[in-house]
Write an enzyme that holds these catalytic residues in place. Sequence first.
Site: not given
Ligand code: IMP
Length: 430
Positions: A39-41, A13, A303, A224, A301, A16, A413
């Site tokens: 991942a998410g963007h 986060d 969160r 990540q 998520t 990127k 940026s």
């Molecule tokens: P998993 O990748 O779903 O197994 O999650 C493992 C850990 O990586 C958790 O703490 C997630 O919150 C974190 N995580 C996974 N993908 C991302 C991302 O794209 N950004 C930030 N944290 C991530």
Amino acid sequence: MANVVVVGAQWGDEGKGKIVDWLSERADVIARFQGGHNAGHTLVIDGKVYKLSLLPSGIVRGGKLSVIGNGVVLDPWHLVMEIDKLRAQGVDITPENLMVAENAPLILPLHGELDRARESQNSVAKIGTTGRGIGPAYEDKVGRRAIRVADLADEATLALRVDRLMMHHDALRRGLGMEPIDRDALLAQLREIAPQVLPYAKPVWKVLTEARKSGKRILFEGAQGALLDIDFGTYPYVTSSNVIAGQAATGTGIGPGAIDFVLGIVKAYTTRVGEGPFPAELKDADGERLGERGHEFGTVTGRKRRCGWFDAVLVRQTCATSGMSGIALTKLDVLDGFETLKICVGYDLDGVRLDYLPTAADQQARCTPVYEEMEGWSESTAGARSWAQLPGAAVKYVRRIEELIGCPVALLSTSPERDDTILVTDPFED
Ligand code: IMP
């Protein structure tokens, strides 16, 4: 021609999306090499908002080849859904501009079920995962029982692979009080999705080798952040793949010599989603303010992200483990208006001063930050496009970060807008 790897240098986060989009405009091929749809963007192009979590960012731009490498764990249903969603927004996606590695392991519904069951039942070892089956899918890859993209093409292989998987998973599921796998239903689901995925399946290593030979520019898009790396992150509170730059080579099948520039994306402060140690975390009004000003909520998520001061110790460490050539510093404007800023420059572990994060999780949790204070600035840095437009205190802050992490700023940026960027070094031209 230069090939560039982009990796997050903190816990993900880091912003990127914007940088990858900016670079993907200059690239011919954009390749993902690890992670999955965790991942998410969000990309904003010509006022249109695109949300991606599995597809490489280049997909929304015409004339680029997007590649999903073998280092990615691929949920085929999610892939098809994301393709459909983007097509509905007018994005052209064909086997000519999207390729998926034949040797990429699949994420199946049973992986998500296991991920969520473990997280909800296990209060002792809760990781705070995204619940998307990423970890269980990588476990099956290393356990040599994964179903891979190429297996979808052959009925007999597919049935054999499902049987192997069931031997392992049914035992686990029994222990967790879950229903056994419905073999016929799973096979039927796989048979149904296969023809929608197979047209994109290619020997990606070969495609990339040829692209390289013909002088194409390749952008390797990490997901990540390096502190979530399975080896070098805050284990066990990590994701299940290698996130650091070396993975670009093994996660796509090119030699490490093909990588010319490693760009680390660094946020001007620190955030983390999920459980695990975070020495510079702020649980006070300053932390709340960073979260609010920085809109720190997870894209996948939803969160709330934990927030803290910039931790130079951690970024120095990730610059080393990824061999960063330069960094892109993001979200500096979130710090506008703080009277005083703090930077973590070391840790105190039981009275001993450390200049790196120790390996053992319990020691990481006991590390308390040693801060250096810097003067803040009251002016807005949002939208600055040259150093001259930044207040002196902001320039000092950036220079101090460079000094502490031992890596130069290549890009700065100053807002989510593409053009609000100060370019020091173009990674493709370096
Ligand atoms: P998993 O990748 O779903 O197994 O999650 C493992 C850990 O990586 C958790 O703490 C997630 O919150 C974190 N995580 C996974 N993908 C991302 C991302 O794209 N950004 C930030 N944290 C991530």
